[in-house]
Enzyme design. Structure first.
Site, PDB file in Angstrom:
ATOM      1  N   ARG A 270      34.483  39.549  38.302  1.00  0.00           N
ATOM      2  CA  ARG A 270      34.390  39.935  39.699  1.00  0.00           C
ATOM      3  C   ARG A 270      32.922  39.787  40.092  1.00  0.00           C
ATOM      4  O   ARG A 270      32.025  39.908  39.261  1.00  0.00           O
ATOM      5  CB  ARG A 270      34.834  41.385  39.905  1.00  0.00           C
ATOM      6  CG  ARG A 270      36.260  41.675  39.451  1.00  0.00           C
ATOM      7  CD  ARG A 270      36.566  43.160  39.577  1.00  0.00           C
ATOM      8  NE  ARG A 270      37.944  43.465  39.193  1.00  0.00           N
ATOM      9  CZ  ARG A 270      38.321  43.810  37.955  1.00  0.00           C
ATOM     10  NH1 ARG A 270      37.422  43.891  36.984  1.00  0.00           N
ATOM     11  NH2 ARG A 270      39.588  44.067  37.698  1.00  0.00           N
TER      12      ARG A 270
ATOM     13  N   HIS B 124      35.624  35.282  45.057  1.00  0.00           N
ATOM     14  CA  HIS B 124      36.690  35.909  44.269  1.00  0.00           C
ATOM     15  C   HIS B 124      37.774  34.905  43.898  1.00  0.00           C
ATOM     16  O   HIS B 124      38.443  35.051  42.869  1.00  0.00           O
ATOM     17  CB  HIS B 124      37.301  37.075  45.043  1.00  0.00           C
ATOM     18  CG  HIS B 124      38.150  37.976  44.194  1.00  0.00           C
ATOM     19  ND1 HIS B 124      37.627  38.794  43.206  1.00  0.00           N
ATOM     20  CD2 HIS B 124      39.500  38.163  44.158  1.00  0.00           C
ATOM     21  CE1 HIS B 124      38.600  39.448  42.610  1.00  0.00           C
ATOM     22  NE2 HIS B 124      39.753  39.088  43.165  1.00  0.00           N
TER      23      HIS B 124
ATOM     24  N   ARG C  61      37.523  33.549  40.462  1.00  0.00           N
ATOM     25  CA  ARG C  61      38.140  34.371  39.415  1.00  0.00           C
ATOM     26  C   ARG C  61      39.627  34.027  39.301  1.00  0.00           C
ATOM     27  O   ARG C  61      40.166  33.908  38.188  1.00  0.00           O
ATOM     28  CB  ARG C  61      37.932  35.849  39.738  1.00  0.00           C
ATOM     29  CG  ARG C  61      38.635  36.845  38.819  1.00  0.00           C
ATOM     30  CD  ARG C  61      38.169  38.254  39.180  1.00  0.00           C
ATOM     31  NE  ARG C  61      39.121  39.276  38.816  1.00  0.00           N
ATOM     32  CZ  ARG C  61      39.143  39.913  37.647  1.00  0.00           C
ATOM     33  NH1 ARG C  61      38.279  39.581  36.710  1.00  0.00           N
ATOM     34  NH2 ARG C  61      40.030  40.867  37.413  1.00  0.00           N
TER      35      ARG C  61
ATOM     36  N   HIS D 157      42.500  43.506  33.427  1.00  0.00           N
ATOM     37  CA  HIS D 157      43.634  44.135  34.110  1.00  0.00           C
ATOM     38  C   HIS D 157      44.200  45.255  33.237  1.00  0.00           C
ATOM     39  O   HIS D 157      44.413  45.060  32.042  1.00  0.00           O
ATOM     40  CB  HIS D 157      44.749  43.118  34.381  1.00  0.00           C
ATOM     41  CG  HIS D 157      44.415  42.158  35.483  1.00  0.00           C
ATOM     42  ND1 HIS D 157      45.077  40.960  35.662  1.00  0.00           N
ATOM     43  CD2 HIS D 157      43.490  42.222  36.478  1.00  0.00           C
ATOM     44  CE1 HIS D 157      44.580  40.339  36.715  1.00  0.00           C
ATOM     45  NE2 HIS D 157      43.616  41.079  37.230  1.00  0.00           N
TER      46      HIS D 157
END
Length: 322
Positions: free
Chosen positions: A170, A263, A266, A289
């Protein structure tokens, strides 16, 4: 979280005490970000203000325990009438459920009405990755040759973007790296702090190492080991908006859609790994995650991409559409 937001709580003193305890738990036990804590706090304050009008008096813990699903649905209908979309309603309901769980865990009462109400349905949107050739162009310093920017600034932005695409970071994670943590040649692992304060290690491929080394060689500032790796024009911590603006300028030059953001690199990292046979569980760990279900959305992205290719190029598909 400001004290002012707590003092103005439209509820009885026992609810206010429980509210303070809940916010403390979010910040210090669950280690949620300040922005998330503030959003949750605001959602519960709005609900308590509604409840004050709905009940004709400030709510107490006993009132919360006596709520029915109909009361909660009335609140959701009230908020939807104010123009809130389903995603915002779902977040508000999640905040109230979190508060109710805290009440139960701390022995302040069972406010079960929130769990009995279904979350609003949200249309599921797939991540929009950038195609590999375009992603590489975004990382190439030469793409920005026409800009009136100092060479070290171009190298800095390229190094940040290399971390997003090459490591799946991020932007906040990339900008939180210190000089001592820089993945330069010979340093093939980095450790970052993700959401919820969770630490994870990631491999830094040679292309990322080279981009960071090029930036460090050109950077005009003496960076302290404990200070930020990426700095702005005056030597302070780099603002993410600077990187976002740089990508927006390149996006126009490369003819990319508005969805091509930092983003999105990513997303590209995850999608491109998956399309080349990457293991879903490994990709989950690399992205940080908490749940595999969050990572599984990239399988849908890849399937959608394959379907589009099939539709565009397969002779039978073209014949059928004709």
């Amino acid at each position: 979280m400001s004290d002012r937001s707590i003092v103005l709580l439209p509820a009885e003193a026992d609810v206010e005490a429980a509210y303070r305890d809940w916010l403390s738990g979010l910040a210090h036990e669950r280690r949620l970000s300040p922005n998330t804590v503030e959003s949750y706090a605001r959602d519960v304050r709005i609900f308590l203000a509604f409840l004050q009008n709905h009940l004709g008096k400030p709510a107490s813990l006993a009132d919360l325990a006596g709520l029915t699903p109909r009361d909660v649905r009335a609140f959701l209908a009230f908020r939807r009438a104010d123009g809130l979309v389903s995603r915002s309603l779902m977040r508000g309901l999640a905040a109230m459920r979190s508060f109710a769980r805290r009440l139960a865990r701390t022995g302040r009462g069972e406010a079960s009405a929130f769990a009995a109400v279904r979350s609003p349905k949200i249309p599921r949107s797939l991540p929009k990755p950038i195609a590999a050739p375009a992603a590489k162009r975004l990382l190439d310093v030469e793409t920005r040759d026409g800009e009136e920017r100092e060479a070290w600034v171009l190298a800095r932005d390229a190094a940040v973007l290399a971390l997003l695409y090459g490591c799946g970071l991020r932007i906040s994670e990339a900008l939180s790296l210190t000089r001592a943590e820089a993945p330069v040649p010979g340093v093939d692992l980095i450790e970052v702090t993700g959401k919820g304060g969770k630490r994870r290690q990631l491999p830094a491929i040679p292309a990322v190492q080279a981009a960071v080394a090029d930036y460090l060689q050109q950077c005009p500032y003496a960076l302290k080991d404990s200070g930020p790796l990426f700095v702005g024009a005056k030597g302070g911590p780099l603002n993410p908006r600077i990187v976002q603006a740089a990508v927006a300028r390149m996006r126009g030059g490369l003819g990319l859609p508005d969805s091509a953001t930092p983003h999105a690199l990513r997303h590209s990292f995850a999608t491109h790994l998956l399309s080349r046979g990457g293991d879903l569980r490994t990709i989950q760990e690399l992205l940080g995650h908490a749940s595999l279900s969050t990572t599984q959305i990239y399988t849908e992205v890849d399937a959608a991409r394959l379907a589009a290719i099939h539709q565009a190029f397969h002779p039978r598909a073209r014949a059928a559409s004709g």
